[in-house]
Design an enzyme around this catalytic site. Structure first.
Site, PDB file in Angstrom:
ATOM      1  N   GLN A  39      -6.877  -4.995  10.369  1.00  0.00           N
ATOM      2  CA  GLN A  39      -5.749  -4.571  11.181  1.00  0.00           C
ATOM      3  C   GLN A  39      -6.127  -3.423  12.115  1.00  0.00           C
ATOM      4  OE1 GLN A  39      -1.703  -4.682   9.330  1.00  0.00           O
ATOM      5  NE2 GLN A  39      -2.867  -4.927   7.449  1.00  0.00           N
ATOM      6  N   LYS A  53       0.810  -1.223   0.000  1.00  0.00           N
ATOM      7  CA  LYS A  53       0.000   0.000   0.000  1.00  0.00           C
ATOM      8  C   LYS A  53       0.843   1.273   0.000  1.00  0.00           C
ATOM      9  CE  LYS A  53      -0.057   0.524   4.715  1.00  0.00           C
ATOM     10  NZ  LYS A  53      -0.495   0.817   5.990  1.00  0.00           N
ATOM     11  N   THR A  54       1.979   1.262   0.695  1.00  0.00           N
ATOM     12  CA  THR A  54       2.790   2.475   0.713  1.00  0.00           C
ATOM     13  C   THR A  54       3.251   2.799  -0.703  1.00  0.00           C
ATOM     14  OG1 THR A  54       3.566   1.722   2.852  1.00  0.00           O
ATOM     15  CG2 THR A  54       4.644   3.640   1.937  1.00  0.00           C
ATOM     16  N   ASP A  70      -3.479   7.403   5.193  1.00  0.00           N
ATOM     17  CA  ASP A  70      -2.971   6.050   5.368  1.00  0.00           C
ATOM     18  C   ASP A  70      -3.538   5.484   6.673  1.00  0.00           C
ATOM     19  OD1 ASP A  70      -1.527   3.806   4.938  1.00  0.00           O
ATOM     20  OD2 ASP A  70       0.382   4.621   5.663  1.00  0.00           O
ATOM     21  N   GLU A  71      -3.597   4.163   6.803  1.00  0.00           N
ATOM     22  CA  GLU A  71      -4.086   3.499   8.029  1.00  0.00           C
ATOM     23  C   GLU A  71      -5.439   4.080   8.438  1.00  0.00           C
ATOM     24  OE1 GLU A  71      -2.540   0.971   9.127  1.00  0.00           O
ATOM     25  OE2 GLU A  71      -0.379   1.227   9.062  1.00  0.00           O
ATOM     26  N   ARG A 120       3.145 -10.552   9.932  1.00  0.00           N
ATOM     27  CA  ARG A 120       4.458  -9.892   9.905  1.00  0.00           C
ATOM     28  C   ARG A 120       5.524 -10.819   9.372  1.00  0.00           C
ATOM     29  NH1 ARG A 120       2.738  -5.668   9.145  1.00  0.00           N
ATOM     30  NH2 ARG A 120       0.792  -6.814   9.054  1.00  0.00           N
TER      31      ARG A 120
END
Length: 793
Positions: free
Chosen positions: A255, A37-38, A224-225, A620
């Site tokens: 998340q 996504k970044t 973002d987030e 992760r």
DNA sequence: TGAGCGTCAATTAGC
DNA sequence: TTGACGCTCA
């Protein structure tokens, strides 16, 4: 170096491409873990600039952490060159600080307001409560602050709060406490973190022209987030984004792990309703983990309801099976993990690519011990530990006073640091005088001779303090942050005091403050004022002010990198990171999911959040995922036998290596000394627990963990638990069995046992908790005493 | 002023 | 068990 939009199709997968290039309507990107996504966000920004001719300064990209903002900036500059630096990439809070700094005068903020951190806010609240005569033992200041934060997150002013009925004393006092707290902040020309957002709403409401200016300016807003946004943040976004045509939010409801911090996933879940015509793009292709790890993660998360359906996939098929380590107790668990880690490192895995996760910070201790013992290099990833150190904050307070002497918070913090003979009584007199004159503490200090009750010696010291601040102000006006820091360190006498002390601890502290001085100097070298293209007339801030703003809002930031080491951190801290090998420890009910989520106050939503946390932990891992649990664990001073985490049971056993895997039925058998047997039933959500007898041991506890009837671990616990608990706090058994502790010798103290206590005499056991017994002594009442102090009669 | 002691409570932690 | 906090005493 230069970005060419025509290359995008070869750089991104089809979904990413759509997310990066779609314009003309609100956009919601559901970005699964590890889906790049970044990358999408940066390319989207680059594309807006290069393909749509959007001026960089018309783009606002908001993140939650400085770290994320820093990384994004870096990527943008790499992609676009200097032009990339003109994009506003910042956290919600820095955005608030920046805008308030510029426009805050409308709502009574000067350009040099200070930002209070939690400790500052707490101290302020304590003072407010004291002034109001509220007993801080009866009503916890922390709780009030929490409520204030909550109010701010919902955009409520003290007056709004006063409209709600109060159910208790705290509720009745709350609006007034909130009001006075805000007043105190205003008097100190300060804002707290919540204000950075809340007061921005206030500003936009009071000054529609200011809102219009920014709304007009930011044609494109990216977030973002997004699953972590709270009420005010969403409100601000709506204010800025208007109909949302230029709004792009990126997030993952799976998340969402910060509900307790005020985050509200419904912002994401109902985004479409809020902004009709929203385009939704799902990024489900994962570039991080093996398929096996993704399957495990999916098996856990898919049990949650109300999620936006998505399933990660990858081309990295298969992968190594998960591993499960079953340990005797938490030390053994740490040992097993350390052993595995050592082997990995020996086999060539980069220690920086290995992480150990745990649910609560308290769990790190034994792991650290095992690592130290095993000489494995590690570091504990924490929040902003450096800037939270007392000595660092002291020096920072001096620096803040140099640009804002009105900050009483800071003045009171350092007025006697290092000790310069201004005691509590003197401080109280200064405060009183300041209050009656309507002046700040520093201003009052400058008029020391007029303060009632001060003898000449005290006057001299107080005046000297005011003078000290005056000198620092001069330095701040003329020189950089480094010079101010250095002057503060020397002139305040801090340096001298640390040197005079000379202890290791003092030297350590001196090193810390010197590091702050060093950081300030470095800052001076690299910082340069860049006028905003949209606001060229703005005058530059003082370098100290800019530096302080940076550290006020900064986390650990650029942690000094020191070689290869394994990372230890909480699951929350793990979000956003990735490692080749991940060890997830404490996979036990009560630990993870945490007892708080399971207890009475915990509802389905709490468990769901724990589950998401587990999902975050699993995802992760790039290549290897090792889960571990301890069959017994020392917690809050007594021994618990927690069944394996339900999350283990959610993972199909085929995904695990070896015999006996999670997901099988687990059976415990335990026998407690003194003839006390404990029945332990668990519902089907967790593994089946059966504590029976028949271990053949006189005392101690034996637990069988068997997976599908094949014994995996059978061991005797040498320590006898005092009490078994079914749920935290609830004593299951009526009799208490005590460890062998000195005088009493081995044996039990069932209810009804008469015992003798050296000072209370003979009494009767009524219950037990940990190593304490509740004993009723005639004429004394019930006392909780440590078992080793009594003897059977 | 600061060390020492009893009491009390006990996630997670961004800005 | 550990840690934080408030109070007391030197």
């Amino acid at each position: 170096m230069t970005f060419d939009p025509s290359q995008l199709p070869s750089l991104l997968n089809p979904e990413q491409l759509e997310a990066a290039t779609h314009v003309g309507s609100p956009l919601l990107v559901l970005a699964g873990a590890g889906s790049g996504k970044t990358r999408v966000i940066t390319y989207r920004i680059a594309n807006l600039i290069k393909a749509h001719d959007v001026a960089p300064w018309r783009i606002l990209a908001v993140t939650f952490t400085n770290k994320a903002a820093g990384e994004m900036k870096e990527r943008l500059e790499k992609l676009l060159g200097p032009e990339g630096a003109d994009v506003w990439v910042s956290t919600f809070h820095s955005t608030g600080a920046r805008i308030l700094r510029r426009e805050g005068e409308v709502i009574g903020l000067s350009k040099s307001f200070v930002i209070y951190d939690e400790a500052d806010s707490l101290a302020e609240m304590k003072r407010v409560m004291k002034a109001m005569g509220v007993d801080s033992r009866q009503i916890e200041p922390r709780r009030i602050l929490h409520r204030i934060d909550d109010a701010k997150n919902h955009g409520r002013t003290p007056d709004d709060c006063a409209k709600f009925p109060a159910y208790d004393e705290a509720g009745r006092l709350f609006p007034e406490l909130y009001r006075r707290y805000q007043k105190a902040l205003a008097a100190a020309d300060a804002v707290d973190f919540g204000d950075l957002l809340h007061r921005m709403v206030e500003l936009f409401e009071k000054a529609p022209d200011v809102l219009e200016k920014y709304r007009h300016r930011f044609r494109h807003v990216l977030v973002d987030e997004f699953q972590d946004t709270n009420g005010v943040q969403f409100r601000l976004l709506k204010m800025l984004a208007g109909d949302g045509r230029g709004l792009c939010v990126v997030g993952d409801d799976d998340q969402a792990i910060y509900r307790w911090r005020g985050a509200d996933v419904t912002n994401l879940l109902q985004f479409e309703q809020e902004f009709p015509g929203t385009r939704i793009v799902k990024l489900e292709r994962n570039y991080r983990s093996t398929q096996l790890i993704l399957d495990a993660a999916h098996s856990v998360i898919s049990r949650n309801r109300h999620r936006m359906e998505k399933k990660l996939w990858t081309e990295r098929e298969g992968g190594d099976p998960l591993e499960l380590l079953v340990a005797r107790d938490e030390r053994h668990e740490a040992q097993l993990v350390a052993d595995k880690v050592r082997i990995s490192i020996r086999d060539g895995v980069d220690p920086n690519e290995i992480a150990v996760f745990y649910r609560t910070n308290a769990q790190s201790r034994v792991i650290e011990e095992a690592f130290r013992l095993g000489r494995i290099p590690y570091h504990v990833v924490r929040g902003r530990s450096f800037y939270d150190r007392a000595e660092v904050k002291d020096l920072a307070s001096f620096m803040r006073l140099s640009i804002n002497p009105r900050s009483d918070q800071d003045a009171l913090r350092v007025i006697n640091k290092p000790a310069r003979g201004i005691g509590d009584t003197t401080v109280a007199r200064i405060e009183e005088a300041a209050r009656s004159w309507g002046l700040s503490v520093v201003e009052a200090c400058a008029r020391a001779d007029e303060i009632p009750g001060l003898n000449s010696r005290a006057q001299g010291k107080v005046r000297a303090f005011a003078q000290l601040i005056g000198e620092l102000i001069q330095v701040a006006l003329a020189e950089g942050a480094g010079a101010v820091a250095e002057a503060a360190l020397k002139k305040s006498g801090m340096e001298e005091a640390f040197l005079a002390d000379g202890s290791d601890e003092a030297i350590d502290r001196l090193d810390n403050v010197r590091e702050l001085v060093g950081a300030a100097k470095e800052w001076d070298e690299s910082w340069e004022w860049e006028p905003d293209p949209a606001d060229p007339g703005a005058e530059p801030p003082l370098p100290v002010a800019a530096f302080l703003e940076q550290i006020a809002l900064l986390g650990e930031g650029d942690e000094r990198v020191q070689g290869a080491r394994v990372s230890l951190m909480t699951l929350h801290a793990a979000k956003g990171l990735e490692f080749e090998e991940v060890f997830l420890t404490g996979m036990e009910e009560q630990v993870f999911p945490h007892s708080r989520a399971l207890g009475e106050q915990g509802g389905a939503e709490e468990i769901a959040e724990e589950r998401r946390l587990c999902y975050v932990g699993f995802t992760r891992a790039k290549r290897r995922l090792v889960l571990s649990l301890a069959t017994s664990r020392a917690l809050y001073g007594d021994l618990r036998f927690n069944p394996p985490s339900r999350f283990l049971g959610d993972v199909p056993k085929e995904l695990f290596a070896g015999v006996g895997a999670a997901g099988d039925r687990v059976r415990h058998q335990a026998r407690v000394a003194g003839g006390t047997y404990v029945e332990y039933d668990e519902d089907a959500a967790g593994p089946e627990i059966d504590l029976g007898d028949d271990d053949g041991f006189e005392d101690g506890v034996t637990i069988d963990y068997s997976f599908d009837q094949r014994p995996q671990v059978r061991q005797r616990h040498p320590v006898r638990p005092a009490v078994f608990r079914r749920r935290p706090g609830e004593v299951v058994e009526k009799a208490a069995t005590l460890p062998t502790l000195g005088m009493g010798g081995p044996g039990a103290y069932p209810i009804g046992t008469p015992v003798r206590h050296p000072s209370f005499g003979v009494g009767m056991v009524e219950g037990a908790d940990g190593d304490k017994l509740s004993i009723r002594f005639p004429g004394v009442g019930v006392k909780r005493v440590v078992a080793r102090f009594v003897q059977p009669v």
